[in-house]
Design an enzyme around this catalytic site. Structure first.
Site, PDB file in Angstrom:
ATOM      1  N   ARG A  51      21.515 -18.409  15.301  1.00  0.00           N
ATOM      2  CA  ARG A  51      22.355 -18.817  16.432  1.00  0.00           C
ATOM      3  C   ARG A  51      21.702 -19.862  17.330  1.00  0.00           C
ATOM      4  NH1 ARG A  51      24.710 -13.494  19.052  1.00  0.00           N
ATOM      5  NH2 ARG A  51      22.510 -13.195  19.118  1.00  0.00           N
ATOM      6  N   LYS A 149      16.224  -3.799   3.835  1.00  0.00           N
ATOM      7  CA  LYS A 149      16.384  -2.466   4.360  1.00  0.00           C
ATOM      8  C   LYS A 149      16.370  -2.537   5.878  1.00  0.00           C
ATOM      9  CE  LYS A 149      12.801   0.406   5.028  1.00  0.00           C
ATOM     10  NZ  LYS A 149      11.893   0.079   6.138  1.00  0.00           N
ATOM     11  N   ASP A 178      13.293  -3.707  -1.571  1.00  0.00           N
ATOM     12  CA  ASP A 178      12.343  -2.707  -1.082  1.00  0.00           C
ATOM     13  C   ASP A 178      10.996  -3.350  -1.362  1.00  0.00           C
ATOM     14  OD1 ASP A 178      10.343  -0.676  -1.128  1.00  0.00           O
ATOM     15  OD2 ASP A 178      11.953   0.788  -1.063  1.00  0.00           O
ATOM     16  N   HIS A 179      10.324  -3.818  -0.320  1.00  0.00           N
ATOM     17  CA  HIS A 179       9.164  -4.667  -0.601  1.00  0.00           C
ATOM     18  C   HIS A 179       8.044  -3.910  -1.318  1.00  0.00           C
ATOM     19  CE1 HIS A 179       7.414  -3.078   3.182  1.00  0.00           C
ATOM     20  NE2 HIS A 179       6.256  -3.509   2.732  1.00  0.00           N
ATOM     21  N   LYS A 183       4.932  -4.951  -4.605  1.00  0.00           N
ATOM     22  CA  LYS A 183       3.469  -4.829  -4.508  1.00  0.00           C
ATOM     23  C   LYS A 183       2.890  -4.783  -5.920  1.00  0.00           C
ATOM     24  CE  LYS A 183       3.309  -2.429  -0.058  1.00  0.00           C
ATOM     25  NZ  LYS A 183       2.450  -3.145   0.867  1.00  0.00           N
ATOM     26  N   GLU A 217      -0.386   5.056   7.616  1.00  0.00           N
ATOM     27  CA  GLU A 217      -0.591   3.852   8.432  1.00  0.00           C
ATOM     28  C   GLU A 217      -1.429   4.231   9.645  1.00  0.00           C
ATOM     29  OE1 GLU A 217       2.894   0.981   8.478  1.00  0.00           O
ATOM     30  OE2 GLU A 217       3.911   2.898   8.419  1.00  0.00           O
ATOM     31  N   ASP A 236      12.895   5.492   7.511  1.00  0.00           N
ATOM     32  CA  ASP A 236      12.149   4.226   7.464  1.00  0.00           C
ATOM     33  C   ASP A 236      11.281   4.110   6.205  1.00  0.00           C
ATOM     34  OD1 ASP A 236      11.197   1.751   8.710  1.00  0.00           O
ATOM     35  OD2 ASP A 236       9.296   2.801   8.981  1.00  0.00           O
ATOM     36  N   HIS A 241      10.744   3.476   0.381  1.00  0.00           N
ATOM     37  CA  HIS A 241       9.465   3.141  -0.249  1.00  0.00           C
ATOM     38  C   HIS A 241       8.888   4.308  -1.059  1.00  0.00           C
ATOM     39  CE1 HIS A 241       9.832  -0.350   2.142  1.00  0.00           C
ATOM     40  NE2 HIS A 241       9.225   0.057   3.229  1.00  0.00           N
ATOM     41  N   LYS A 332       2.645   7.368  10.818  1.00  0.00           N
ATOM     42  CA  LYS A 332       1.979   6.325  11.593  1.00  0.00           C
ATOM     43  C   LYS A 332       0.861   6.957  12.410  1.00  0.00           C
ATOM     44  CE  LYS A 332       5.871   3.168  11.698  1.00  0.00           C
ATOM     45  NZ  LYS A 332       5.420   2.157  10.731  1.00  0.00           N
TER      46      LYS A 332
END
Ligand code: BG6
Length: 485
Positions: A51, A149, A178-179, A183, A217, A236, A241, A332
């Site tokens: 935008r 996602k 889905d990254h 990998k 993480e 998430d 994943h 996390k």
């Protein structure tokens, strides 16, 4: 430039949300690295669309800054940067209105090349974008759309998104990212399983005691609190994943490495998952320290009951895995950023060394990050005199050591996935039915949490998660592997 790279055909890649966080952090740096590797044709074009009022020069400045900030790869020498930026342009565009669509059509018009639309925007805009792409005649028969996602927040919303996309595109044109599938080690999991005869005969409940999948993480939710607090670790990470890691670990050998065969086998795994009992699921939320805020201190809602950690004991009801649990966990602010799949084999049926030899088990560990590699724990005799004492040692293959300088050539997940879109290879993307099946398994867990109204268990920053997660394994006479960097 790297010679073994096969250049991709010329393409036009339109990034909706071209000035957003994902474009800045991942998509533009990934494209630049592929450019440096010689894979991006000089005729290829990347068109940022958003935008904001920018022109081509402004977008190139934006991309230059993004690459400067997020590309730490030395092989991407600065001398290539101007040439890469020359292939970028920008269109000011309104996803929900008419502004900019004429300009985009004019840009794309007549170009006989691969066309891909990257929806790097919230799912609320997928339908608007798809409708306008079609209305403006931009959806050529082999055009591709890439969607990020979260793909919905439950089964109903995922179904609605799939239906919306299906109104405008064929399933063969839809690339759900889905990254984790991009990998390198995750793809290696398939190579290890299906290119070696060594493992496959042992890859079942007769030999495998249990499997642990950990994606830990060390960071907190940080600036993403607004999104995360509405999602939580289950939506998430677990639904996508970790589910994908589980599928690749547990699936039957596909007849060949192609999008249909691989995704059919993954889907069978998700459908074979037994419904999780509430007692087999633990959720947690991190506490703060003197210097770091707690989860609740990082999100807006001071009473939030969103989980930043989840552990599940999953069971797959099929011949291969009946009786072998899969323990899954992610969170996390844990002790370290460390992700791995550990296949823990059963004890030898009889120890000829007597009870003094202790308990020794073979564990095959596939390390996703950091230090990508594979480790096989084997039991050997402790060197020296004094009888037969046994110790466990790792046969360790860290890719960066085993592959030498070639390890630097390993592409980042987004590099690999974007090029797969251009090549038209959907193997490493989620199919609509897979995503729905994954929600079908996670929805009842989330519903039960909401109905029970119990808060997540607190856990200390820098720990391995809540005590209840440890108990989840202890009660089965097992223990989690240590989370270490
Ligand atoms: C994202 C999640 O999909 O994956 C994040 O939304 C998470 O919450 C991230 O931090 C982890 O990815 P990686 O590649 O850093 O392990």
């Amino acid at each position: 430039m790297v010679s073994r790279v096969i250049p991709a055909q010329p393409f036009d890649l339109v990034i909706f949300g071209g000035t957003g966080d994902l474009a800045r952090r991942k998509i533009l740096p990934a494209l630049f690295r592929r450019f440096c590797a010689g894979q991006m044709d000089p005729q290829a074009r990347v068109i940022g669309a958003a935008r904001g009022d920018l022109d081509d020069a402004g977008y190139r400045d934006f991309a230059r800054a993004a690459i400067g900030e997020f590309d730490d790869d030395v092989c991407c020498a600065a001398e290539h940067l101007d040439a890469f930026l020359g292939q970028l342009s920008y269109v000011t565009l309104d996803a929900r209105g008419d502004e900019g669509w004429g300009a985009l059509s004019a840009l794309l018009d007549g170009a006989d090349r691969i066309r891909a639309f990257y929806f790097s925007v919230g799912p609320g805009l997928f339908g608007d974008l798809a409708t306008r792409i079609e209305a403006h005649g931009l959806a050529t028969p082999d055009a591709r759309v890439v969607v990020e996602k979260p793909f919905g927040r439950d089964l109903a919303s995922a179904r609605a998104l799939n239906a919306e996309l299906a109104r405008h595109f064929d399933e063969t044109q839809i690339y759900r990212i889905d990254h984790y599938l991009g990998k390198e080690t995750v793809q290696n999991l398939m190579a290890i399983r299906f290119a070696n005869t060594l493992f496959e005969p042992l890859w079942n409940s007769q030999y495998v005691d249990h499997i642990q999948i950990t994606v830990a993480e060390s960071g907190g939710v940080g600036t993403r609190g607004g999104y995360y607090d509405k999602a939580g670790a289950m939506r998430d990470m677990m639904q996508n994943h970790i589910m994908q890691l589980l599928c690749l670990t547990a699936m039957e050998p596909p007849a060949k490495y192609d999008p249909h065969a691989v995704r059919d086998e993954k889907l069978k795994v998700i459908r074979a998952l037994s419904p999780a009992q509430l007692g087999d699921v633990v959720r947690g939320q991190y506490e703060g320290t003197d210097s770091l805020p707690s989860y609740r201190g990082e999100v807006e809602d001071q009473d939030s009951t969103t989980e930043s950690f989840v552990a599940v004991k999953a069971r797959i009801g099929n011949w291969r895995w009946a009786g072998t649990p899969f323990y899954l966990r992610t969170g996390k602010r844990l002790r370290a950023r460390a992700s791995e799949i550990a296949v823990v084999f059963k004890d030898a049926p009889h120890s000829i060394f007597g009870s003094d030899a202790g308990r020794h088990r073979n564990i095959l560990t596939i390390r996703l990050q950091p230090n990508e590699g594979i480790e096989m724990g084997v039991t050997i005799k402790e060197p020296g005199p004094g009888g037969m004492r046994l110790i466990d040692v790792p046969l360790d293959m860290t890719f960066s050591e085993a592959l030498g300088p070639d390890a630097d050539l390993v592409p980042d997940a987004y590099e690999r996935l974007i090029m797969d879109v251009i090549r038209g290879d959907q193997t490493l993307f989620m199919r609509g039915d897979e995503v729905e099946a994954a929600w079908e398994w996670t929805d009842p867990i989330i519903d039960a949490w909401e109905a029970s109204n119990t808060p997540p268990c607190p856990y200390a920053t820098g720990s391995a998660g809540p005590d209840d997660a440890l108990a989840l394994m202890h009660r089965d006479g097992r223990r989690w592997r240590e989370i270490k960097p």
